[in-house]
Scaffold this motif. Structure first.
Motif, short mmCIF file in Angstrom:
data_model
loop_
_atom_site.label_atom_id
_atom_site.label_comp_id
_atom_site.label_asym_id
_atom_site.label_seq_id
_atom_site.Cartn_x
_atom_site.Cartn_y
_atom_site.Cartn_z
N CYS A 1 -5.51 4.61 2.81
CA CYS A 1 -5.20 3.59 3.81
C CYS A 1 -4.23 2.54 3.26
O CYS A 1 -3.38 2.02 3.99
N VAL A 2 -4.36 2.21 1.96
CA VAL A 2 -3.39 1.29 1.35
C VAL A 2 -1.99 1.90 1.41
O VAL A 2 -1.00 1.22 1.74
N TYR A 3 -1.89 3.17 1.10
CA TYR A 3 -0.59 3.86 1.21
C TYR A 3 -0.06 3.83 2.64
O TYR A 3 1.13 3.59 2.88
N THR A 4 -0.94 4.06 3.61
CA THR A 4 -0.52 4.10 5.01
C THR A 4 -0.02 2.75 5.48
O THR A 4 0.99 2.65 6.19
N VAL A 5 -0.72 1.66 5.10
CA VAL A 5 -0.27 0.31 5.48
C VAL A 5 1.09 0.03 4.86
O VAL A 5 1.99 -0.54 5.51
N THR B 1 8.69 5.05 2.19
CA THR B 1 9.45 4.23 3.15
C THR B 1 10.93 4.26 2.84
O THR B 1 11.78 4.41 3.74
N GLU B 2 11.28 4.13 1.56
CA GLU B 2 12.68 4.16 1.17
C GLU B 2 13.31 5.52 1.45
O GLU B 2 14.45 5.61 1.94
N ARG B 3 12.57 6.57 1.18
CA ARG B 3 13.10 7.91 1.44
C ARG B 3 13.30 8.13 2.94
O ARG B 3 14.33 8.70 3.36
N HIS B 4 12.35 7.66 3.75
CA HIS B 4 12.50 7.79 5.19
C HIS B 4 13.72 7.01 5.69
O HIS B 4 14.46 7.47 6.56
N ALA B 5 13.91 5.80 5.12
CA ALA B 5 15.07 4.99 5.51
C ALA B 5 16.37 5.70 5.13
O ALA B 5 17.36 5.67 5.89
N SER C 1 -0.90 3.49 -5.06
CA SER C 1 -0.84 3.71 -3.61
C SER C 1 0.31 2.93 -2.98
O SER C 1 1.05 3.44 -2.12
N VAL C 2 0.48 1.67 -3.42
CA VAL C 2 1.57 0.86 -2.90
C VAL C 2 2.92 1.46 -3.29
O VAL C 2 3.85 1.53 -2.48
N ALA C 3 3.04 1.90 -4.55
CA ALA C 3 4.30 2.48 -5.01
C ALA C 3 4.66 3.74 -4.23
O ALA C 3 5.81 3.93 -3.82
N LEU C 4 3.67 4.60 -3.99
CA LEU C 4 3.94 5.81 -3.21
C LEU C 4 4.38 5.46 -1.78
O LEU C 4 5.29 6.10 -1.22
N GLY C 5 3.75 4.44 -1.20
CA GLY C 5 4.14 4.02 0.14
C GLY C 5 5.56 3.48 0.19
O GLY C 5 6.32 3.78 1.12
#
Length: 433
Positions: free
Chosen positions: A121-125, A181-185, A173-177
């Motif tokens: 959930c931390v990754y998802t947020v 996000t950067e890859r999606h951008a 978890s934060v780093a993976l998120g």
């Protein structure tokens, strides 16, 4: 010498890396991938079931002892796992539900493998919400993590190690998120760039088509307009000559036929560029005619002779040392003279006098076509109505050749067209030609 034994080629599929080029997954895995690929809800259901099995699985070293499966343990583990099904729709809300469930479980001194759902959930947020929401999520987790450190028996005697482990898990978890996000951008930027490139390519193709249409329109206007003006002048004079001078009348009609054939030849050459002709047409001469060179400065005298046959008195003068001119400039000069003579025939009539001059002075070339207007009934050119598309085409042709054209009335009651071209155009203009 014995026969050559060919060694068998190595099996590429056996040496290919899984997931790499040339590797084929077994059929069951391919079918499973087809079922879940592109369906985020199915993926989250599968993830929730996997976390639930991990949370309710027997602990190591306990064998078949299921005494740890208390109602609180089962309910909290089930809530933590199944809440992941809706994690993409409401990331922060699901995070709060999972955090509360974990806190209740930790406060009772219990811990399960389903606590992994909190890190998910931390990754998802991080992945789907703003930085402000991420800060609120991490801040809300701090008290719960302290409950975990001081209430769960496995880490009560290793507080620093437990805190370090939790900090590393949250940071990971934060780093993976953030990476996701950067890859999606980046993917979105690439897709947007590709869309813009496609739009620009279509626009360039459309502009090229429009430019080509405009070019053929100018060619057709010049060819048809001039030829019809000459034919009209010859026909008008021929009607009068048939009764007064039959011999001259026959010559006029012969000139009409010659002008018509010349116009038809020019039309074939121009329209032939619109399509591809087979090589076999060379035998008929049609293909050779379509590939004939475009008219240039050397053809201006023939153009003037055809115009003279319609009645006007046309003089031609060329002064100065003319260097070798590019074909595009020669074609522009020819068409400008042709359009100017056509306008003289249309507006001044066959009894006008026209002076055509080509002068080379320094680094510029000047083309002038001036007529004296109509001698029978003088009509000022400024009041003759709209000049039509001819003069606009003259200006456009001059601009495409790197020059400029002007047109206006002269002191003799006629009309003068002047076009000036640089003989040493800038380097970028040469490349465009």
């Amino acid at each position: 010498m014995g026969p050559t034994v060919r060694e068998p080629e190595p099996d590429q599929s056996a040496t290919a890396r899984p997931g790499g080029p040339g590797y084929e997954w077994p059929r069951p895995f391919q079918q499973l991938r087809t079922v879940f690929r592109g369906h985020t809800y199915r993926q989250d259901v599968l993830l929730g079931l996997a976390v639930l099995l991990l949370g309710l699985s027997p602990r190591s070293g306990t064998g078949l002892d299921l005494s740890y499966l208390t109602p609180l343990f089962v309910v909290s583990s089930t809530v933590q796992a199944l809440a992941l099904v809706w994690r993409r729709k409401a990331p922060f809300t699901i995070y709060c539900v999972v955090l509360a469930s974990c806190t209740v479980q930790w406060a009772a001194g219990e811990s399960s493998g389903s606590n992994l759902s909190l890190m998910i959930c931390v990754y998802t947020v991080t992945r789907y919400r703003s930085v402000r929401a991420l800060r609120a999520a991490v801040g809300a987790a701090a008290p719960s993590l302290l409950v975990f450190v001081f209430r769960v028996a496995q880490v009560q005697h290793q507080i620093l190690a437990g805190l370090l482990f939790l900090a590393c898990a949250v940071a990971a978890s934060v780093a993976l998120g953030l990476v996701a996000t950067e890859r999606h951008a980046q993917f979105e930027a690439l897709a947007e760039r590709a869309a813009h490139a496609e739009i620009e390519r279509e626009q360039r193709a459309r502009m090229a088509v429009l430019a080509e249409r405009a070019r053929f329109s100018r060619e057709m206007h010049d060819i048809v307009g001039h030829s019809l003006a000459v034919i009209t002048g010859l026909a008008d004079g021929g009607v009068r000559q048939v009764e007064a001078n039959p011999e001259r009348g026959r010559e006029v009609f012969g000139l009409i036929g010659e002008t018509s054939r010349q116009a038809l030849s020019d039309l074939r050459r121009t329209l032939g560029a619109l399509r591809e002709r087979p090589l076999e047409e060379d035998a008929t001469g049609v293909a050779a005619e379509s590939l004939a060179p475009q008219p240039g400065v050397a053809d201006i005298e023939e153009l003037i002779e055809r115009t003279r046959s319609a009645g006007p008195q046309v003089s031609y003068r060329m002064s100065g040392e003319s260097p070798e001119l590019p074909h595009s400039l020669q074609l522009a000069m020819y068409r400008i003279v042709q359009e100017s003579l056509t306008n003289s025939l249309k507006h001044a009539g066959p009894d006008t006098s026209v002076q055509v001059a080509v002068e080379v002075a320094g680094d510029s070339l000047l083309v002038t076509v001036a007529d004296t207007g109509s001698r029978a009934h003088h009509v000022p050119p400024s009041s003759a109505g709209s000049p039509g598309q001819g003069l606009a085409g003259v200006r456009e042709r001059a601009a495409l050749a790197g020059g400029r054209a002007e047109a206006g009335p002269n002191a003799r009651g006629g009309w003068t067209v002047t076009a000036r071209f640089p003989l040493n155009p800038p380097e970028e203009d040469r490349e465009l030609r």
